[in-house]
Write a protein that holds these residues in place. Structure first.
Motif, mmCIF file in Angstrom:
data_model
loop_
_atom_site.group_PDB
_atom_site.id
_atom_site.type_symbol
_atom_site.label_atom_id
_atom_site.label_comp_id
_atom_site.label_asym_id
_atom_site.label_seq_id
_atom_site.Cartn_x
_atom_site.Cartn_y
_atom_site.Cartn_z
ATOM 1 N N MET A 167 0.771 -1.232 -0.200
ATOM 2 C CA MET A 167 -0.174 -0.111 0.053
ATOM 3 C C MET A 167 0.816 1.157 0.040
ATOM 4 S SD MET A 167 -2.728 0.989 2.829
ATOM 5 C CE MET A 167 -3.897 -0.311 2.666
ATOM 6 N N THR A 168 0.739 2.329 -0.741
ATOM 7 C CA THR A 168 1.550 3.245 -1.006
ATOM 8 C C THR A 168 0.646 4.440 0.026
ATOM 9 O OG1 THR A 168 0.172 4.297 -2.636
ATOM 10 C CG2 THR A 168 1.873 3.051 -3.419
ATOM 11 N N ILE A 169 1.461 5.647 0.167
ATOM 12 C CA ILE A 169 0.917 6.737 1.027
ATOM 13 C C ILE A 169 -0.321 7.274 0.345
ATOM 14 C CG2 ILE A 169 2.500 7.983 0.128
ATOM 15 C CD1 ILE A 169 1.451 8.165 3.656
ATOM 16 N N PHE A 170 -0.322 7.175 -0.951
ATOM 17 C CA PHE A 170 -1.302 8.034 -1.698
ATOM 18 C C PHE A 170 -2.697 7.041 -1.399
ATOM 19 C CE2 PHE A 170 2.224 9.201 -3.787
ATOM 20 C CZ PHE A 170 2.353 10.652 -3.811
ATOM 21 N N GLU A 171 -2.661 5.838 -1.503
ATOM 22 C CA GLU A 171 -3.645 4.939 -1.308
ATOM 23 C C GLU A 171 -4.094 4.869 0.010
ATOM 24 O OE1 GLU A 171 -2.443 1.454 -4.741
ATOM 25 O OE2 GLU A 171 -1.931 1.213 -2.593
ATOM 26 N N LEU A 172 -3.132 5.279 0.979
ATOM 27 C CA LEU A 172 -3.553 5.152 2.494
ATOM 28 C C LEU A 172 -4.299 6.517 2.736
ATOM 29 C CD1 LEU A 172 -3.354 4.206 5.141
ATOM 30 C CD2 LEU A 172 -1.287 5.358 5.612
ATOM 31 N N MET A 173 -3.965 7.582 2.155
ATOM 32 C CA MET A 173 -4.327 8.791 2.498
ATOM 33 C C MET A 173 -5.875 8.872 1.841
ATOM 34 S SD MET A 173 -2.475 11.038 4.110
ATOM 35 C CE MET A 173 -2.206 9.445 5.124
ATOM 36 N N GLN A 174 -6.147 8.302 0.817
ATOM 37 C CA GLN A 174 -7.608 7.976 0.386
ATOM 38 C C GLN A 174 -8.391 7.260 1.208
ATOM 39 O OE1 GLN A 174 -9.042 9.295 -2.390
ATOM 40 N NE2 GLN A 174 -7.201 10.321 -2.954
ATOM 41 N N LEU A 175 -7.820 6.448 2.102
ATOM 42 C CA LEU A 175 -8.742 5.715 2.971
ATOM 43 C C LEU A 175 -9.029 6.476 4.402
ATOM 44 C CD1 LEU A 175 -7.008 2.149 2.553
ATOM 45 C CD2 LEU A 175 -9.267 2.887 1.699
ATOM 46 N N ILE A 176 -8.208 7.439 4.853
ATOM 47 C CA ILE A 176 -8.043 7.783 6.141
ATOM 48 C C ILE A 176 -8.494 9.533 5.760
ATOM 49 C CG2 ILE A 176 -7.148 6.101 7.339
ATOM 50 C CD1 ILE A 176 -4.433 7.641 7.493
ATOM 51 N N GLN A 177 -8.802 10.203 4.650
ATOM 52 C CA GLN A 177 -8.824 11.333 4.339
ATOM 53 C C GLN A 177 -9.637 12.352 5.288
ATOM 54 O OE1 GLN A 177 -9.907 12.404 0.384
ATOM 55 N NE2 GLN A 177 -11.476 10.777 0.364
ATOM 56 N N ASN A 178 -10.797 11.695 5.868
ATOM 57 C CA ASN A 178 -11.405 12.343 6.989
ATOM 58 C C ASN A 178 -12.082 11.256 7.846
ATOM 59 O OD1 ASN A 178 -13.963 10.662 5.910
ATOM 60 N ND2 ASN A 178 -13.905 12.233 4.068
ATOM 61 N N ARG A 179 -12.635 11.745 8.920
ATOM 62 C CA ARG A 179 -12.849 10.662 10.261
ATOM 63 C C ARG A 179 -13.880 9.923 9.845
ATOM 64 N NH1 ARG A 179 -12.895 12.208 15.400
ATOM 65 N NH2 ARG A 179 -10.955 13.261 14.673
ATOM 66 N N ASN A 180 -15.040 10.062 8.960
ATOM 67 C CA ASN A 180 -15.875 9.002 8.610
ATOM 68 C C ASN A 180 -15.181 7.847 7.764
ATOM 69 O OD1 ASN A 180 -17.918 10.223 9.764
ATOM 70 N ND2 ASN A 180 -18.641 11.311 8.121
ATOM 71 N N LYS A 181 -14.269 8.256 6.795
ATOM 72 C CA LYS A 181 -13.473 7.108 6.059
ATOM 73 C C LYS A 181 -12.521 6.548 6.834
ATOM 74 C CE LYS A 181 -13.953 8.854 1.173
ATOM 75 N NZ LYS A 181 -13.010 9.015 0.092
ATOM 76 N N ALA A 182 -12.017 7.050 7.954
ATOM 77 C CA ALA A 182 -11.071 6.621 8.844
ATOM 78 C C ALA A 182 -11.594 5.526 9.780
ATOM 79 C CB ALA A 182 -10.195 7.499 9.464
ATOM 80 N N LEU A 183 -12.779 5.880 10.178
ATOM 81 C CA LEU A 183 -13.697 5.100 10.881
ATOM 82 C C LEU A 183 -14.125 3.603 10.126
ATOM 83 C CD1 LEU A 183 -15.817 7.541 13.007
ATOM 84 C CD2 LEU A 183 -13.931 5.978 14.029
ATOM 85 N N LYS A 184 -14.660 3.930 9.013
ATOM 86 C CA LYS A 184 -14.992 2.653 8.425
ATOM 87 C C LYS A 184 -13.827 1.833 8.102
ATOM 88 C CE LYS A 184 -18.727 5.090 6.076
ATOM 89 N NZ LYS A 184 -19.307 5.441 4.652
ATOM 90 N N PHE A 185 -12.437 2.309 7.641
ATOM 91 C CA PHE A 185 -11.379 1.459 7.519
ATOM 92 C C PHE A 185 -10.793 0.839 8.724
ATOM 93 C CE2 PHE A 185 -6.693 1.354 6.537
ATOM 94 C CZ PHE A 185 -6.625 0.350 5.985
ATOM 95 N N PHE A 186 -11.144 1.518 9.936
ATOM 96 C CA PHE A 186 -10.866 1.061 11.293
ATOM 97 C C PHE A 186 -11.806 0.033 11.665
ATOM 98 C CE2 PHE A 186 -10.822 0.623 15.718
ATOM 99 C CZ PHE A 186 -9.667 0.922 16.168
ATOM 100 N N GLN A 187 -12.927 -0.001 11.114
ATOM 101 C CA GLN A 187 -13.718 -1.002 11.571
ATOM 102 C C GLN A 187 -13.794 -2.421 10.719
ATOM 103 O OE1 GLN A 187 -17.585 0.857 11.042
ATOM 104 N NE2 GLN A 187 -17.589 1.685 13.294
ATOM 105 N N ARG A 188 -13.322 -2.127 9.471
ATOM 106 C CA ARG A 188 -12.987 -3.280 8.592
ATOM 107 C C ARG A 188 -11.918 -4.037 8.796
ATOM 108 N NH1 ARG A 188 -13.014 -0.293 3.972
ATOM 109 N NH2 ARG A 188 -10.888 -0.317 3.346
ATOM 110 N N LEU A 189 -11.059 -3.242 9.478
ATOM 111 C CA LEU A 189 -9.810 -4.119 10.003
ATOM 112 C C LEU A 189 -10.314 -4.687 11.252
ATOM 113 C CD1 LEU A 189 -6.900 -1.207 9.432
ATOM 114 C CD2 LEU A 189 -7.093 -3.337 8.254
ATOM 115 N N ARG A 190 -10.882 -4.273 12.057
ATOM 116 C CA ARG A 190 -11.172 -4.474 13.238
ATOM 117 C C ARG A 190 -12.080 -6.041 13.267
ATOM 118 N NH1 ARG A 190 -11.249 -7.061 17.238
ATOM 119 N NH2 ARG A 190 -11.686 -6.622 19.437
ATOM 120 N N TRP A 191 -13.221 -5.789 12.163
ATOM 121 C CA TRP A 191 -13.963 -6.818 12.439
ATOM 122 C C TRP A 191 -13.897 -7.425 11.013
ATOM 123 C CZ3 TRP A 191 -15.288 -7.139 17.100
ATOM 124 C CH2 TRP A 191 -15.482 -6.271 17.795
#
Length: 286
Positions: free
Chosen positions: A1-25
């Motif tokens: 995963m590149t830094i640009f791909e990561l920034m797309q996933l966590i660019q705001n709080r809602n996207k970061a929360l969804k990514f967090f939940q996808r990893l956690r569960w």
């Protein structure tokens, strides 16, 4: 995963929360108390940082961070994920640099990194259950500066596999041979220096090869050398002294565990996704 791909996933709080939940569960929502799955769990409320809370049929209430190192830490998900990305890089990151990138004070960045590095000491434990075989190397080194801030460490590794480090109080025969016997199988090749404490390894079932650097004895074409172990310790010292400008004896093992974890994972086609999954869903066994 590149830094640009990561920034797309966590660019705001809602996207970061969804990514967090996808990893956690990633294996599905499960109650940590009774083990019931998503069919018997309903959404309850949210924390101040936006983490979702759930209520199970057994009346147990838990959140996205329950059972993880992120629980009850006042750190938003995008900061955790970005810090893990920086920590997964080869040369690690300092709290000053992380604080500047996240826009937070250095002390808060240091506490955040300390939580992650402390968990590295847990993640490296399964590697101590794997017995080494084939060609191995052993060496000792001092880490730290000053009379009261120095730690003696013994290191052994299997070439092209994994490395293990042990804090030791002395270089006696019982200490050095004890770690070798506990983590290296019989009939393996062991490359060490000519220290008297290593004497008699041949009688213990190993093929013991030594090098005496004091008389400029080096390997030519017979593959008898300790360059891998010496290079590993040398690289870690450069990182500790040139990037972190030295660390205290109290926290030294957290940094060594971080280096050890990343080195061992790289032998297994290490990726950032692997690193993330270890922190969100650590393995139960090797």
């Amino acid at each position: 995963m590149t830094i640009f791909e990561l920034m797309q996933l966590i660019q705001n709080r809602n996207k970061a929360l969804k990514f967090f939940q996808r990893l956690r569960w990633k294996d599905g929502l499960v109650c940590s108390k009774c083990g019931l799955t998503a069919l018997d769990i309903e959404k309850h409320s949210k924390t101040k940082l936006g983490y979702q809370k759930y209520r199970c049929y057994c009346s147990h209430v838990f959140s996205d961070t329950s059972g993880t190192i992120f629980h009850r830490k006042r750190v938003p998900p995008e900061m955790w994920i970005f810090a893990l990305y920086e920590l997964s890089q080869t040369k690690t990151i300092t709290s000053v640099e992380l604080g500047n990138k996240l826009g937070i004070p250095q002390k808060r960045a240091w506490r955040l990194l300390t939580v992650l590095r402390a968990h590295c000491t847990v993640l490296v434990e399964p590697f101590y259950k794997i017995m080494m075989r084939g060609v191995t190397e052993g060496d000792e080194a001092y880490f730290g500066k000053g009379q009261y801030n120095t730690e003696m460490v013994q290191g052994i590794l299997q070439r092209n596999k994994h490395v293990l480090l042990f804090p030791i109080q002395d270089r006696t025969e019982a200490t050095l041979k004890g770690n070798i016997k506990a983590h290296i199988e019989n009939y393996a090749y062991i490359m060490t220096d000519t220290a008297a404490a290593y004497g008699g390894l041949n009688c213990m079932g190993y093929t013991h090869c030594t090098l005496n650097h004091s008389i400029e004895e080096v390997s030519e074409a017979n593959l008898i050398h300790r360059n891998t172990m010496e290079g590993y310790c040398g690289n870690q010292k450069k990182i500790l002294y040139s990037i972190h400008h030295g660390v205290s004896k109290k926290h030294l093992w957290k940094y060594l565990s971080e280096f050890m974890l990343k080195t061992n994972l790289k032998q297994k086609q290490f990726t950032f996704s692997t690193f993330l999954n270890l922190f969100f869903n650590p393995p139960l066994t090797c």
